[in-house]
Design an enzyme around this catalytic site. Structure first.
Site, short mmCIF file in Angstrom:
data_model
loop_
_atom_site.label_atom_id
_atom_site.label_comp_id
_atom_site.label_asym_id
_atom_site.label_seq_id
_atom_site.Cartn_x
_atom_site.Cartn_y
_atom_site.Cartn_z
N ASN A 156 -7.55 -4.13 13.84
CA ASN A 156 -8.72 -4.34 13.57
C ASN A 156 -8.31 -5.18 12.57
OD1 ASN A 156 -7.79 -3.17 11.51
ND2 ASN A 156 -9.89 -1.05 11.28
N HIS A 213 -6.53 -5.71 9.98
CA HIS A 213 -6.81 -5.25 7.71
C HIS A 213 -5.88 -5.57 8.23
CE1 HIS A 213 -4.84 -1.16 9.97
NE2 HIS A 213 -3.61 -2.25 9.90
N ASP A 272 0.62 -0.93 -0.28
CA ASP A 272 -0.07 -0.17 -0.32
C ASP A 272 1.03 1.37 -0.15
OD1 ASP A 272 0.55 -0.37 2.62
OD2 ASP A 272 -1.38 -0.81 3.17
C1 F6R Z 1 1.43 -1.44 5.94
C2 F6R Z 1 0.38 -2.39 5.91
C3 F6R Z 1 -0.88 -2.73 7.33
C4 F6R Z 1 0.24 -3.05 8.38
C5 F6R Z 1 -0.01 -3.21 9.96
C6 F6R Z 1 0.37 -3.29 11.34
O1 F6R Z 1 2.48 -1.65 5.03
O2 F6R Z 1 -0.02 -2.51 5.29
O3 F6R Z 1 -2.03 -3.45 7.24
O4 F6R Z 1 1.27 -4.23 8.01
O5 F6R Z 1 -1.07 -2.20 10.12
O6 F6R Z 1 1.27 -1.91 11.37
P1 F6R Z 1 2.40 -2.29 12.30
O7 F6R Z 1 3.40 -2.87 12.13
O8 F6R Z 1 2.93 -0.47 12.59
O9 F6R Z 1 1.19 -1.97 13.62
#
Ligand code: F6R
Length: 268
Positions: A137, A139, A67
């Site tokens: 959440n 995602h 992303d």
């Molecule tokens: C980032 C992404 C997000 C993160 C997720 C966890 O490219 O795709 O889905 O992997 O938000 O983020 P952290 O590791 O910062 O808790």
């Protein structure tokens, strides 16, 4: 789904780096799917160290990130392009021409970025290994709860929770985007292998829904139950909500002994 529970976040990153290294040994020109965020940062540090010790090379690798924010320039230090350059690409031997993010240029129609990105992934031969983190959440990428499980790369609005979770990384005066372009859930599911890393107690709820809950668009990561080759690396705190823990540990031991005997990459 292979669930591996390790002592701490450092071991999660080291094991993730080892698995990436194993793939690059058999497939030096692998196509990697990459992610940003704090969890992946520890993994990139381990990979950089391995590169410096001549244990791994990314010379033939190409990459596609999950992303990118919409509305900030690539050279803005808050962009995911800047994150990847700073934390990983500039420290290894990858050819940056072969690194891709779903970036929307100033003035470009963001709706056209997704299909073009999908096409580029197809032209590269598809993703061999997709690295994924998980939001509190549930995602994956920026596929927030209620995202279609059949979605493709497109513009997504971040939830208020994700916006708030990420606000720790922006100063009060900085513009923080509410929109991003993300690979879709079906795009992620197309990868030949998926490696998900999660550490910290704030991920425990999402991890238990992903591994042991029903497959639901309300926990996008739960769709990984439908993928044939997923490895989930967790530290103790991220695994603390799992009910079936004993079985995962038992399976891990069996898989390790199988690997020693037959030298398989990993078993799902
Ligand atoms: C980032 C992404 C997000 C993160 C997720 C966890 O490219 O795709 O889905 O992997 O938000 O983020 P952290 O590791 O910062 O808790």
């Amino acid at each position: 789904m292979e669930v591996i529970i390790l002592k701490n976040a450092e071991k999660v990153a080291a094991t993730g780096a080892k698995l990436v290294g194993e793939l690059l040994r058999v497939r030096p020109a692998a196509v990697l799917g990459l992610a940003t965020g704090s969890t992946q940062l520890a993994l990139y540090q381990q990979l950089v160290e391995r590169y410096r010790n001549n244990k791994i090379s990314f010379r033939q690798v190409s990459s596609f990130n999950l992303d990118e924010y919409l509305g900030i320039a690539a050279d803005n230090p808050q962009s995911y392009r800047a994150f990847m350059d700073r934390e990983f690409f500039d420290q290894i031997d990858i050819d940056k021409q072969n690194t891709h993010l779903p970036y929307c240029e100033e003035g470009q129609n963001p709706i056209l970025v997704g299909p073009a990105y999908e096409q580029k992934i197809i032209e590269a031969g598809g993703i061999d290994l997709q690295l994924v983190g998980i939001g509190a959440n549930g995602h994956i990428g920026f596929n927030e709860p209620s995202s279609s499980l059949g979605s493709r790369t497109r513009v997504k609005t971040l939830t208020r929770q994700t916006f708030k979770d990420n606000s720790r990384l922006f100063s009060k005066t900085e513009f923080q985007p509410k929109l991003a372009i993300t690979m879709g859930i079906a795009t992620i599911m197309d990868a030949r292998k998926i490696l998900l890393l999660a550490t910290g107690e704030n991920k425990a709820g999402a991890v238990s829904k992903m591994v042991e809950g029903p497959v639901s668009a309300m926990c996008p990561a739960s769709v990984l139950q439908m993928h044939q080759h997923v490895t989930v690396l967790l530290d103790e705190t991220a695994a603390s909500g799992l009910k079936n823990r004993e079985y995962y540990d038992w399976t891990y031991l069996q898989n390790e002994s199988l690997k020693k005997r037959f030298r398989v990459f990993h078993d799902d």
